[in-house]
Design a protein around this motif. Structure first.
Motif, PDB file in Angstrom:
ATOM      1  N   ALA A  97     -37.057  19.270  18.524  1.00 26.61           N
ATOM      2  CA  ALA A  97     -37.143  20.571  17.745  1.00 26.61           C
ATOM      3  C   ALA A  97     -37.438  21.733  18.478  1.00 26.61           C
ATOM      4  N   SER A  98     -38.193  21.817  19.512  1.00 28.47           N
ATOM      5  CA  SER A  98     -38.466  22.929  20.246  1.00 28.47           C
ATOM      6  C   SER A  98     -37.589  23.632  21.013  1.00 28.47           C
ATOM      7  N   ASN A  99     -36.395  22.724  21.242  1.00 30.56           N
ATOM      8  CA  ASN A  99     -35.432  23.581  22.272  1.00 30.56           C
ATOM      9  C   ASN A  99     -33.795  23.035  21.563  1.00 30.56           C
ATOM     10  N   PHE A 100     -33.773  22.684  20.475  1.00 30.99           N
ATOM     11  CA  PHE A 100     -32.635  22.214  19.823  1.00 30.99           C
ATOM     12  C   PHE A 100     -31.443  23.150  19.672  1.00 30.99           C
ATOM     13  N   PRO A 101     -29.997  22.882  20.011  1.00 30.16           N
ATOM     14  CA  PRO A 101     -29.176  23.980  20.032  1.00 30.16           C
ATOM     15  C   PRO A 101     -29.122  24.069  18.521  1.00 30.16           C
ATOM     16  N   ILE A 102     -28.477  25.238  17.926  1.00 27.40           N
ATOM     17  CA  ILE A 102     -28.103  25.325  16.534  1.00 27.40           C
ATOM     18  C   ILE A 102     -26.962  24.598  16.126  1.00 27.40           C
ATOM     19  N   ILE A 103     -27.010  23.652  14.941  1.00 29.17           N
ATOM     20  CA  ILE A 103     -26.082  22.828  14.785  1.00 29.17           C
ATOM     21  C   ILE A 103     -25.658  23.059  13.286  1.00 29.17           C
ATOM     22  N   THR A 104     -24.478  23.445  13.073  1.00 29.17           N
ATOM     23  CA  THR A 104     -24.203  23.748  11.626  1.00 29.17           C
ATOM     24  C   THR A 104     -23.447  22.341  11.008  1.00 29.17           C
ATOM     25  N   GLY A 105     -23.404  22.358   9.675  1.00 32.90           N
ATOM     26  CA  GLY A 105     -22.905  21.001   9.102  1.00 32.90           C
ATOM     27  C   GLY A 105     -22.310  21.387   7.589  1.00 32.90           C
ATOM     28  N   GLN A 106     -22.106  20.387   6.904  1.00 33.78           N
ATOM     29  CA  GLN A 106     -21.447  20.587   5.635  1.00 33.78           C
ATOM     30  C   GLN A 106     -21.752  19.304   4.715  1.00 33.78           C
ATOM     31  N   ASP A 107     -22.064  19.659   3.525  1.00 34.52           N
ATOM     32  CA  ASP A 107     -22.252  18.584   2.480  1.00 34.52           C
ATOM     33  C   ASP A 107     -23.649  18.236   1.921  1.00 34.52           C
ATOM     34  N   CYS A 108     -24.707  18.933   2.949  1.00 32.32           N
ATOM     35  CA  CYS A 108     -26.004  18.601   2.531  1.00 32.32           C
ATOM     36  C   CYS A 108     -26.441  17.313   2.241  1.00 32.32           C
ATOM     37  N   ASP A 109     -25.902  16.358   3.028  1.00 29.30           N
ATOM     38  CA  ASP A 109     -26.225  14.695   3.042  1.00 29.30           C
ATOM     39  C   ASP A 109     -27.825  14.631   3.571  1.00 29.30           C
ATOM     40  N   ILE A 110     -28.344  13.595   2.909  1.00 26.81           N
ATOM     41  CA  ILE A 110     -29.588  13.558   2.967  1.00 26.81           C
ATOM     42  C   ILE A 110     -30.165  13.327   4.261  1.00 26.81           C
ATOM     43  N   PRO A 146     -24.063  35.469  27.787  1.00 30.10           N
ATOM     44  CA  PRO A 146     -23.266  34.796  26.772  1.00 30.10           C
ATOM     45  C   PRO A 146     -24.157  33.637  26.101  1.00 30.10           C
ATOM     46  N   VAL A 147     -23.599  33.138  24.815  1.00 26.22           N
ATOM     47  CA  VAL A 147     -24.128  31.761  24.482  1.00 26.22           C
ATOM     48  C   VAL A 147     -23.137  30.721  24.799  1.00 26.22           C
ATOM     49  N   TYR A 148     -23.534  29.563  25.000  1.00 23.93           N
ATOM     50  CA  TYR A 148     -22.842  28.482  25.245  1.00 23.93           C
ATOM     51  C   TYR A 148     -22.665  27.575  24.020  1.00 23.93           C
ATOM     52  N   MET A 149     -21.513  27.123  23.769  1.00 20.90           N
ATOM     53  CA  MET A 149     -21.376  26.646  22.406  1.00 20.90           C
ATOM     54  C   MET A 149     -19.928  25.295  22.501  1.00 20.90           C
ATOM     55  N   GLU A 150     -20.134  24.323  21.678  1.00 22.32           N
ATOM     56  CA  GLU A 150     -19.024  23.387  21.741  1.00 22.32           C
ATOM     57  C   GLU A 150     -18.520  23.153  20.356  1.00 22.32           C
ATOM     58  N   PHE A 151     -17.349  22.547  20.043  1.00 22.89           N
ATOM     59  CA  PHE A 151     -16.803  22.584  18.747  1.00 22.89           C
ATOM     60  C   PHE A 151     -16.691  21.096  18.356  1.00 22.89           C
ATOM     61  N   PHE A 152     -16.761  20.931  17.045  1.00 24.76           N
ATOM     62  CA  PHE A 152     -16.574  19.774  16.391  1.00 24.76           C
ATOM     63  C   PHE A 152     -15.923  20.043  15.056  1.00 24.76           C
ATOM     64  N   ASP A 210     -26.542  26.607  23.605  1.00 28.00           N
ATOM     65  CA  ASP A 210     -27.109  27.328  22.590  1.00 28.00           C
ATOM     66  C   ASP A 210     -26.759  26.794  21.058  1.00 28.00           C
ATOM     67  N   ALA A 211     -25.523  26.222  21.043  1.00 24.65           N
ATOM     68  CA  ALA A 211     -25.094  25.880  19.447  1.00 24.65           C
ATOM     69  C   ALA A 211     -23.922  24.698  19.804  1.00 24.65           C
ATOM     70  N   VAL A 212     -23.631  24.084  18.721  1.00 21.23           N
ATOM     71  CA  VAL A 212     -22.689  23.348  18.432  1.00 21.23           C
ATOM     72  C   VAL A 212     -22.116  23.331  17.140  1.00 21.23           C
ATOM     73  N   TYR A 213     -20.610  23.921  17.035  1.00 24.25           N
ATOM     74  CA  TYR A 213     -20.223  24.051  15.647  1.00 24.25           C
ATOM     75  C   TYR A 213     -19.647  22.716  15.187  1.00 24.25           C
ATOM     76  N   CYS A 214     -20.219  22.275  14.016  1.00 28.08           N
ATOM     77  CA  CYS A 214     -19.676  21.195  13.327  1.00 28.08           C
ATOM     78  C   CYS A 214     -19.159  21.475  12.019  1.00 28.08           C
ATOM     79  N   SER A 215     -17.957  20.917  11.598  1.00 28.85           N
ATOM     80  CA  SER A 215     -17.455  21.202  10.391  1.00 28.85           C
ATOM     81  C   SER A 215     -18.214  20.521   9.267  1.00 28.85           C
ATOM     82  N   ASN A 216     -19.003  19.604   9.621  1.00 25.76           N
ATOM     83  CA  ASN A 216     -19.473  18.696   8.562  1.00 25.76           C
ATOM     84  C   ASN A 216     -20.737  17.892   9.061  1.00 25.76           C
TER      85      ASN A 216
END
Length: 356
Positions: free
Chosen positions: A258-271, A156-162, A234-240
Motif C-alpha cells: 500500500a505504501s508504493n502501489f501504482p494507481i489502479i483503476t477498475g469498474q463494478d465496485c466488486d467486493i 513522465p509517468v509510467y503506465m500499462e494498459f488492460f 506509476d499506474a495501470v489502467y484497467c477497464s474493470n
C-alpha cells in the motif's frame, strides 16, 4: 339473501383478482447472464429476477458459465419455453445471430443487457450504462491523480494498459473513452508505456479473466523490470475489477504494498476490489448500480407487454451492424476509499460486514 349476495360478490372479486394476477404471472421473461463466476453477473441476475417477479412476471434466469454454446442452448430453451421477452447479457456479442433469428420469427422481443448484441435484427432495445463515460471518468481520474496537466516529457509517468474481452463490444467504449483522455499525454511523452502495448488488441483480456490479467501483468513485470526498487510504474489502467484484481495480485507478488502501489483503476465496485481500495492497493472503481439498471429493464419489459414505447434516452450511439438500437444509458460514478461509505453502504448496496 343479502349474506348470499355478499358471499357471491366476494367470490367473484377473488376470481377476478386471481385471473388478472394469473395473466401477469403467466408472462414469462427469459434472463440470460454470462457466468456466475463474477460477482457482477450474480448481482445483475438476482436483481433482475427479484424486480421482474415483484412486477408479476415468471422469470427463467440462466447463467452460461462463460460458454457460448451453453448460452445459445439456454436461449433456445427459453424460446421453446414460450418466453415473451428475452433479456440477454451476451458472452460474445457476435455469436447469437442464428438463435435470435428464431426469436425474431416468433416475435419475441430482445433487450440487450449491458453488452450490445451485434449483427442481429432481433435486438429491439439496449439497456446499459454510459460506457464511453465509464472510460472518460477513469481517464480523467488518472489525469488528476498523476498531475498529467502539469507534467512534461522530462518528468513522465509510467503506465500499462488492460481492457477486457475482444468479443465484448463494450471495450470499444471503455477503452476508447479512456484513451481519448490519455492518448494526448502518450503522444507528448508525458505518459510512457514501457511495453508499448497501448492498442486495444494488445491490452485485451480474454473473458475478462483475472487469471489472464495476472499472467500478462507478471510477464510485463519481468520483461520491463518493474519493481518497487527498479523500473518505476506509476499506474495501470484497467477497464474493470476482474482485470484489476489480476494486476493487483501480480504486483503484490512483485513486492508492492500500500505504501508504493501504482494507481489502479477498475469498474463494478466488486467486493474484492472495494476491499483492495480500503487496503490501498486499488485506487478507484466505477460504480454501476445494477438495481437501477434492473429497474429500467423492468420498465422496458412492462412497456413491451403493454404495447407502448419503452423508455430510451439514446437513439444515436449504438449501432449493432443492422442499425441504431434504441438505448437507455444509466449514469456511472466512481467510488474510492474517500466516498465508498456514502456510495455503497449508506445506499444499501453492501453492508459493512461484507467489506471486512
Amino acid at each position: 339473501m343479502k349474506k348470499i349476495l355478499v358471499v357471491l360478490l366476494a367470490a367473484a372479486a377473488m376470481f377476478i383478482t386471481s385471473c388478472s394476477s394469473g395473466a401477469v404471472s403467466s408472462t414469462k421473461v427469459g434472463v440470460s447472464m454470462p457466468t456466475k463466476d463474477l460477482q457482477r453477473w450474480n448481482q445483475d441476475g438476482s436483481n433482475m429476477k427479484a424486480q421482474l417477479e415483484k412486477a408479476g412476471y415468471t422469470v427463467d434466469l440462466q447463467f452460461a458459465a462463460n460458454d457460448i454454446n451453453t448460452q445459445v442452448s439456454q436461449i433456445e430453451n427459453m424460446i421453446t419455453g414460450k418466453c415473451k421477452v428475452l433479456v440477454i447479457a451476451a458472452i460474445d456479442g457476435s455469436a447469437l445471430t442464428n438463435v435470435l433469428e428464431t426469436a425474431r420469427k416468433k416475435q419475441i422481443k430482445v433487450i440487450a443487457y449491458d453488452r450490445l448484441i451485434m449483427n442481429s435484427k432481433a435486438v429491439s432495445y439496449y439497456a446499459t450504462f454510459d460506457n464511453y463515460k465509464v472510460g472518460t471518468i477513469q481517464g480523467d481520474y488518472l489525469v488528476e491523480k498523476l498531475n498529467l496537466k502539469t507534467r512534461t516529457a522530462d518528468n513522465p509517468v509510467y503506465m500499462e494498459f488492460f481492457t477486457g474481452d475482444p468479443g465484448d463490444n463494450n471495450i470499444n467504449f471503455f477503452f476508447g473513452g479512456a484513451m481519448d483522455v490519455l492518448k494526448p499525454y502518450l503522444d507528448k511523452g508525458v505518459i510512457v508505456c514501457k511495453s508499448g502495448q497501448t492498442e486495444k488488441a494488445q491490452a485485451a483480456t480474454l473473458n475478462w479473466s483475472t487469471e489472464e490479467a495476472q499472467k500478462r501483468m507478471e510477464n510485463l513485470i519481468t520483461s520491463n523490470k518493474y519493481s518497487p526498487k527498479g523500473q518505476k510504474l506509476d499506474a495501470v489502467y484497467c477497464s474493470n475489477d476482474s482485470t484489476a484484481n489480476g494486476v493487483t495480485n501480480a504486483l503484490k507478488s512483485a513486492g508492492y504494498n500500500a505504501s508504493n502501489f501504482p494507481i489502479i483503476t477498475g469498474q463494478d465496485c466488486d467486493i474484492v476490489s472495494v476491499k483492495n481500495m480500503l487496503e490501498g492497493t486499488q485506487a478507484m472503481s466505477i460504480f454501476k448500480d445494477t438495481r437501477t439498471l434492473a429497474s429500467k429493464v423492468v420498465e422496458m419489459v412492462d412497456a413491451i407487454m403493454k404495447g407502448s414505447n419503452p423508455p430510451v434516452n439514446d437513439t444515436n450511439t449504438y449501432d449493432n451492424g443492422t442499425g441504431i438500437i434504441p438505448s437507455f444509458l444509466c449514469e456511472p460514478v466512481y467510488g474510492s476509499k474517500e466516498n465508498y461509505k456514502a456510495l455503497l453502504i449508506d445506499s444499501g448496496y453492501y453492508t459493512e460486514a461484507q467489506l471486512r
